[in-house]
Write a protein that holds these residues in place. Structure first.
Motif, PDB file in Angstrom:
ATOM      1  N   LEU A  53       0.830  -1.197   0.000  1.00 57.84           N
ATOM      2  CA  LEU A  53       0.000   0.000   0.000  1.00 57.84           C
ATOM      3  C   LEU A  53       0.863   1.246   0.000  1.00 57.84           C
ATOM      4  CD1 LEU A  53      -2.663   1.496   0.156  1.00 57.84           C
ATOM      5  CD2 LEU A  53      -2.687   1.093   2.630  1.00 57.84           C
ATOM      6  N   LEU A  54       1.945   1.248   0.804  1.00 57.41           N
ATOM      7  CA  LEU A  54       2.833   2.403   0.850  1.00 57.41           C
ATOM      8  C   LEU A  54       3.463   2.648  -0.523  1.00 57.41           C
ATOM      9  CD1 LEU A  54       4.221   4.640   2.376  1.00 57.41           C
ATOM     10  CD2 LEU A  54       5.929   2.995   3.157  1.00 57.41           C
ATOM     11  N   PRO A  62       3.687  11.327  -5.978  1.00 52.53           N
ATOM     12  CA  PRO A  62       5.137  11.343  -6.141  1.00 52.53           C
ATOM     13  C   PRO A  62       5.766  12.529  -5.436  1.00 52.53           C
ATOM     14  CG  PRO A  62       4.059  12.062  -8.154  1.00 52.53           C
ATOM     15  CD  PRO A  62       2.972  11.560  -7.239  1.00 52.53           C
ATOM     16  N   ALA A  63       6.907  12.299  -4.790  1.00 54.80           N
ATOM     17  CA  ALA A  63       7.629  13.357  -4.085  1.00 54.80           C
ATOM     18  C   ALA A  63       8.840  13.811  -4.861  1.00 54.80           C
ATOM     19  CB  ALA A  63       8.062  12.866  -2.703  1.00 54.80           C
ATOM     20  N   ILE A  64       9.071  13.260  -6.079  1.00 52.31           N
ATOM     21  CA  ILE A  64      10.211  13.640  -6.889  1.00 52.31           C
ATOM     22  C   ILE A  64       9.695  14.218  -8.196  1.00 52.31           C
ATOM     23  CG2 ILE A  64      12.272  12.822  -8.088  1.00 52.31           C
ATOM     24  CD1 ILE A  64      12.466  10.600  -6.035  1.00 52.31           C
ATOM     25  N   ALA A  65      10.175  15.409  -8.565  1.00 48.82           N
ATOM     26  CA  ALA A  65       9.727  16.035  -9.801  1.00 48.82           C
ATOM     27  C   ALA A  65      10.196  15.232 -10.996  1.00 48.82           C
ATOM     28  CB  ALA A  65      10.283  17.457  -9.892  1.00 48.82           C
ATOM     29  N   PRO A  88      11.132  12.591   2.187  1.00 53.20           N
ATOM     30  CA  PRO A  88      10.867  12.406   0.753  1.00 53.20           C
ATOM     31  C   PRO A  88      10.084  11.148   0.417  1.00 53.20           C
ATOM     32  CG  PRO A  88      13.114  13.166   1.082  1.00 53.20           C
ATOM     33  CD  PRO A  88      12.557  12.899   2.455  1.00 53.20           C
ATOM     34  N   ASP A  89      10.273  10.079   1.178  1.00 51.60           N
ATOM     35  CA  ASP A  89       9.601   8.817   0.873  1.00 51.60           C
ATOM     36  C   ASP A  89       8.346   8.576   1.715  1.00 51.60           C
ATOM     37  OD1 ASP A  89      11.483   8.137  -1.049  1.00 51.60           O
ATOM     38  OD2 ASP A  89      12.797   7.190   0.417  1.00 51.60           O
ATOM     39  N   ALA A  90       7.972   9.552   2.513  1.00 51.65           N
ATOM     40  CA  ALA A  90       6.852   9.355   3.433  1.00 51.65           C
ATOM     41  C   ALA A  90       5.512   9.432   2.710  1.00 51.65           C
ATOM     42  CB  ALA A  90       6.894  10.393   4.542  1.00 51.65           C
ATOM     43  N   GLU A  91       4.521   8.807   3.314  1.00 53.96           N
ATOM     44  CA  GLU A  91       3.133   9.004   2.891  1.00 53.96           C
ATOM     45  C   GLU A  91       2.748  10.440   3.231  1.00 53.96           C
ATOM     46  OE1 GLU A  91      -1.330   7.299   4.016  1.00 53.96           O
ATOM     47  OE2 GLU A  91       0.417   6.758   5.218  1.00 53.96           O
TER      48      GLU A  91
END
Length: 231
Positions: free
Chosen positions: A5-6, A14-17, A162-165
């Protein structure tokens, strides 16, 4: 949270452009000139709106001891309580107008983009790092879990890492919730003050480039009003 799920949420939010479409607009919010905003508010709209700006400044200049999550909560609550939701055609007599925080405070109303832009700019001005924030376009399901109806909507996403929900700041649901607790939202794309548009799960129903000129315009107007976006 289950790893599968994560991983799914990371793909959707997405947290990366992935695509830099603005070109020449590597911007970051350097400062909020509250005095300038008060002057503009008083000249354009009168003392009542200048007082609203003072309330906004008090919110941003809150106690240094307030942690980041408390800042999220205070800013989210401030705009959700102060503003009335209404369509652009009613507020601005235009089909799709993106307002600055000052313009939104002056009208006391706005649509989802106006709520989200006001919160996003305020969080940056309050010192939340820009890399932790995204403006996210979604499809929001309306009418309950079994409903097939949805509408375009905008929220703010906050990424503690950066990788968090992400946590979602929204005007439809006042409580700040993790994305996993917002199954009614289906991400499309996201963007930031640096002018980076981020590919989401599906861009077919909302073209980011069609909205680029509105984003440029609101950045420029914010700068003129005292929200200083600089390289």
């Amino acid at each position: 949270m289950p790893p599968a799920l994560l991983a799914h949420l990371r793909r959707l939010y997405p947290a990366i452009a992935l695509a830099a479409l603005v070109g020449g607009l590597p911007l970051a919010l350097a400062s909020a000139d509250g005095a300038r905003m008060e002057e503009v508010a008083r000249a354009r709209y009168g003392e009542a709106v200048a007082e609203a700006v003072r309330d906004w400044r008090t919110l941003l200049l809150g106690p240094d001891a307030v942690d980041e999550h408390e800042r999220l909560s205070r800013i989210n609550t401030f705009f959700n309580r102060r503003l009335r939701f209404d369509d652009d055609i009613q507020v601005w007599k235009e089909a799709d107008y993106w307002a600055t925080p000052l313009e939104t405070l002056a009208r006391g109303a706005g649509d989802c983009e106006d709520f989200a832009i006001a919160k996003y700019a305020s969080l940056l001005a309050a010192g939340v790092p820009s890399e932790r924030l995204r403006l996210i376009y979604v499809r929001a399901r309306i009418g309950g879990p079994q409903s097939k109806l949805s509408q375009a909507h905008m929220v703010v996403g906050y990424y503690p890492t950066p990788d968090a929900e992400p946590l979602i700041l929204d005007n439809l649901v006042s409580e700040i919730r993790p994305a996993g607790r917002r199954p009614d939202l289906f991400p499309i794309f996201s963007f930031t003050s640096e002018g980076l548009w981020v590919q989401g799960a599906n861009t077919s129903s909302a073209d980011p480039t069609a909205r680029l000129s509105r984003w440029r315009s609101v950045l420029q107007r914010m700068r003129a009003e005292g929200l200083d976006l600089q390289q």
